[in-house]
Design a protein around this motif. Structure first.
Motif, PDB file in Angstrom:
ATOM      1  N   ASP A 206      27.352 -33.581 -40.056  1.00 49.97           N
ATOM      2  CA  ASP A 206      28.678 -33.861 -40.638  1.00 49.97           C
ATOM      3  C   ASP A 206      29.858 -33.846 -40.016  1.00 49.97           C
ATOM      4  N   SER A 207      30.101 -33.073 -38.840  1.00 51.28           N
ATOM      5  CA  SER A 207      30.752 -32.729 -38.168  1.00 51.28           C
ATOM      6  C   SER A 207      32.346 -33.718 -38.505  1.00 51.28           C
ATOM      7  N   PRO A 208      33.435 -33.572 -38.374  1.00 47.16           N
ATOM      8  CA  PRO A 208      34.156 -32.099 -38.794  1.00 47.16           C
ATOM      9  C   PRO A 208      34.084 -31.325 -40.170  1.00 47.16           C
ATOM     10  N   TYR A 209      33.141 -31.827 -40.709  1.00 43.52           N
ATOM     11  CA  TYR A 209      32.552 -31.380 -42.423  1.00 43.52           C
ATOM     12  C   TYR A 209      31.884 -30.447 -42.109  1.00 43.52           C
ATOM     13  N   LEU A 210      31.640 -29.816 -43.371  1.00 40.06           N
ATOM     14  CA  LEU A 210      30.681 -28.501 -43.775  1.00 40.06           C
ATOM     15  C   LEU A 210      29.798 -28.153 -42.929  1.00 40.06           C
ATOM     16  N   SER A 211      30.902 -26.817 -42.036  1.00 37.39           N
ATOM     17  CA  SER A 211      30.838 -25.696 -41.505  1.00 37.39           C
ATOM     18  C   SER A 211      29.607 -24.751 -41.741  1.00 37.39           C
ATOM     19  N   PRO A 212      27.998 -24.801 -40.728  1.00 36.30           N
ATOM     20  CA  PRO A 212      27.725 -23.722 -41.676  1.00 36.30           C
ATOM     21  C   PRO A 212      27.668 -22.089 -41.129  1.00 36.30           C
ATOM     22  N   HIS A 213      26.783 -21.308 -41.937  1.00 38.18           N
ATOM     23  CA  HIS A 213      26.894 -20.043 -42.613  1.00 38.18           C
ATOM     24  C   HIS A 213      26.772 -20.365 -40.781  1.00 38.18           C
ATOM     25  N   PRO A 214      27.668 -19.047 -39.904  1.00 41.08           N
ATOM     26  CA  PRO A 214      28.842 -17.871 -40.499  1.00 41.08           C
ATOM     27  C   PRO A 214      30.033 -18.627 -40.510  1.00 41.08           C
ATOM     28  N   HIS A 215      30.073 -19.645 -40.316  1.00 43.64           N
ATOM     29  CA  HIS A 215      30.728 -20.636 -39.519  1.00 43.64           C
ATOM     30  C   HIS A 215      32.317 -21.684 -41.150  1.00 43.64           C
ATOM     31  N   ARG A 216      31.532 -21.493 -41.604  1.00 42.03           N
ATOM     32  CA  ARG A 216      32.144 -21.914 -43.594  1.00 42.03           C
ATOM     33  C   ARG A 216      33.349 -21.643 -43.338  1.00 42.03           C
ATOM     34  N   GLY A 217      33.811 -23.377 -43.813  1.00 40.29           N
ATOM     35  CA  GLY A 217      35.233 -23.254 -43.823  1.00 40.29           C
ATOM     36  C   GLY A 217      35.783 -23.628 -43.017  1.00 40.29           C
ATOM     37  N   GLN A 218      35.388 -23.230 -42.013  1.00 38.69           N
ATOM     38  CA  GLN A 218      35.917 -23.722 -39.948  1.00 38.69           C
ATOM     39  C   GLN A 218      35.315 -25.567 -39.871  1.00 38.69           C
ATOM     40  N   ARG A 219      36.418 -25.855 -39.248  1.00 36.25           N
ATOM     41  CA  ARG A 219      36.193 -26.975 -39.028  1.00 36.25           C
ATOM     42  C   ARG A 219      34.610 -26.843 -37.714  1.00 36.25           C
ATOM     43  N   ASN A 220      34.010 -27.870 -37.909  1.00 38.41           N
ATOM     44  CA  ASN A 220      32.941 -28.052 -37.680  1.00 38.41           C
ATOM     45  C   ASN A 220      32.691 -28.634 -36.110  1.00 38.41           C
ATOM     46  N   GLU A 221      31.486 -28.615 -35.815  1.00 33.10           N
ATOM     47  CA  GLU A 221      31.287 -29.059 -34.495  1.00 33.10           C
ATOM     48  C   GLU A 221      29.556 -29.416 -34.366  1.00 33.10           C
ATOM     49  N   PRO A 222      29.758 -30.441 -33.350  1.00 33.14           N
ATOM     50  CA  PRO A 222      27.647 -30.879 -33.434  1.00 33.14           C
ATOM     51  C   PRO A 222      27.168 -29.165 -33.040  1.00 33.14           C
ATOM     52  N   SER A 223      27.504 -28.198 -31.760  1.00 37.49           N
ATOM     53  CA  SER A 223      26.844 -26.646 -31.026  1.00 37.49           C
ATOM     54  C   SER A 223      25.961 -26.271 -32.066  1.00 37.49           C
ATOM     55  N   ARG A 224      26.823 -26.068 -33.535  1.00 39.01           N
ATOM     56  CA  ARG A 224      26.276 -26.035 -34.698  1.00 39.01           C
ATOM     57  C   ARG A 224      24.965 -26.723 -35.830  1.00 39.01           C
ATOM     58  N   LEU A 225      24.702 -27.075 -34.289  1.00 40.98           N
ATOM     59  CA  LEU A 225      23.543 -28.022 -35.115  1.00 40.98           C
ATOM     60  C   LEU A 225      22.418 -26.870 -35.174  1.00 40.98           C
ATOM     61  N   PHE A 226      22.423 -25.341 -34.350  1.00 39.72           N
ATOM     62  CA  PHE A 226      21.341 -25.282 -33.770  1.00 39.72           C
ATOM     63  C   PHE A 226      21.633 -23.628 -35.513  1.00 39.72           C
ATOM     64  N   TYR A 227      22.208 -24.198 -35.809  1.00 38.45           N
ATOM     65  CA  TYR A 227      22.409 -22.806 -37.451  1.00 38.45           C
ATOM     66  C   TYR A 227      21.557 -23.795 -38.185  1.00 38.45           C
ATOM     67  N   ILE A 228      21.669 -24.527 -38.775  1.00 33.29           N
ATOM     68  CA  ILE A 228      21.275 -25.461 -39.512  1.00 33.29           C
ATOM     69  C   ILE A 228      19.626 -25.720 -39.242  1.00 33.29           C
ATOM     70  N   GLY A 229      19.262 -25.829 -37.898  1.00 35.49           N
ATOM     71  CA  GLY A 229      17.785 -26.068 -37.440  1.00 35.49           C
ATOM     72  C   GLY A 229      17.224 -25.076 -37.847  1.00 35.49           C
ATOM     73  N   GLN A 230      17.768 -23.804 -38.040  1.00 38.25           N
ATOM     74  CA  GLN A 230      16.868 -22.177 -37.060  1.00 38.25           C
ATOM     75  C   GLN A 230      16.833 -21.817 -39.119  1.00 38.25           C
ATOM     76  N   LYS A 231      17.465 -22.548 -40.277  1.00 36.08           N
ATOM     77  CA  LYS A 231      17.527 -21.527 -41.346  1.00 36.08           C
ATOM     78  C   LYS A 231      16.754 -22.509 -42.244  1.00 36.08           C
ATOM     79  N   LEU A 232      16.657 -23.669 -41.854  1.00 37.45           N
ATOM     80  CA  LEU A 232      15.829 -24.914 -42.144  1.00 37.45           C
ATOM     81  C   LEU A 232      13.730 -24.214 -41.715  1.00 37.45           C
ATOM     82  N   ALA A 233      13.950 -24.294 -40.050  1.00 42.00           N
ATOM     83  CA  ALA A 233      12.384 -23.445 -39.692  1.00 42.00           C
ATOM     84  C   ALA A 233      12.433 -21.616 -40.537  1.00 42.00           C
ATOM     85  N   GLU A 234      13.034 -21.418 -40.674  1.00 39.75           N
ATOM     86  CA  GLU A 234      13.376 -19.783 -41.438  1.00 39.75           C
ATOM     87  C   GLU A 234      12.580 -20.284 -42.665  1.00 39.75           C
TER      88      GLU A 234
END
Length: 261
Positions: A206-234
């Motif tokens: 949902d870039s530029p919104y909803l940046s994942p931890h540990p980037h919460r509050g920053q402009r989001n971007e698609p390269s951070r998709l891996f944080y979400i994928g890793q959490k889902l896998a975990e």
């Protein structure tokens, strides 16, 4: 970061002004990180046209066109026909984001529902999936979908509980998780991610919104998709390397035109 893993960002807004200074660099970072396809989402007429224009610039970018419930004001009389024409573009993979938003309530519920139903009908006519926006209106959104949905779709940035998830799954919808999945206090969302069938899961930034931890509050971007994928896998007690091929397959099933590209 393992760039052998390929992921699809199923929902983002790269045409937003937040990326005007470095859009090309953001796209390059995403591709370098293994985000191999990006789905640019429209939310009004201007952003729907922009989504197609952006998709035309890069083979990895696809478009979704539609009117989100917070953008129903000042629509021209022929808005639904414009969406119909835009949806004929070969890189348009769905109608969206559409739905109900009772948090901002920028239009009365009756107007939101009418536009929602019009676009659901158009998607059914064109044989396209839908991308659903629902905020503080899950019960009402599900009621409309039960009555009017004519095909599969995606619950964008799903934020409901397991009961809501079950209702969406029963309707044939995919659940797409975004940055809040990575937040420690999102326990209800974690429960959904653990319990939902693996073949109905998607991820998005949902870039530029909803940046994942540990980037919460920053402009989001698609390269951070891996944080979400890793959490889902975990949460599902898997590695991302194990889960990623399933997520890719799910995206292809959710968006048939993407698979055909």
């Amino acid at each position: 970061m393992n760039t052998q893993i390929r992921l699809i960002d199923t929902h983002l807004h790269l045409a937003s002004v937040q990326f005007d200074d470095d859009r090309s660099e953001v796209i390059t970072r995403a591709l370098d990180a293994g985000v191999a396809a990006l789905i640019e989402i429209g939310y009004d007429l201007a952003s729907s046209y922009a989504a197609i224009a952006l998709a035309n610039t890069h083979p990895a970018i696809f478009a979704v066109v539609g009117i989100q419930p917070n953008h129903l004001h000042d629509l021209p009389p022929d808005w639904i026909e414009q969406i119909r024409v835009l949806a004929s573009h070969p890189k348009v993979v769905a109608i969206g984001e559409i739905g109900l938003d009772f948090y901002w309530m920028k239009s009365p519920p009756s107007e939101q529902e009418a536009a929602f139903r019009q676009q659901l009908a158009l998607a059914g006519e064109l044989g396209l999936p839908v991308v659903i926006h629902s905020r503080d209106a899950m019960r009402e959104t599900i009621a409309v979908l039960r009555d009017a949905a004519r095909g599969p779709g995606v619950m964008h940035s799903f934020s409901g509980d397991w009961e809501a998830a079950q209702a969406c799954l029963e309707l044939g919808f995919y659940l797409s998780f975004s940055g809040p999945l990575t937040f420690p206090k999102s326990t209800a969302l974690h429960d959904v991610a653990r319990q939902a069938p693996v073949d109905r899961l998607l991820i998005e930034t949902d870039s530029p919104y909803l940046s994942p931890h540990p980037h919460r509050g920053q402009r989001n971007e698609p390269s951070r998709l891996f944080y979400i994928g890793q959490k889902l896998a975990e949460l599902r007690q898997q590695s991302l390397a194990e889960l990623a091929p399933q997520l890719w397959h799910n995206a292809m099933c959710a968006f048939p035109r993407l698979a055909a590209a």
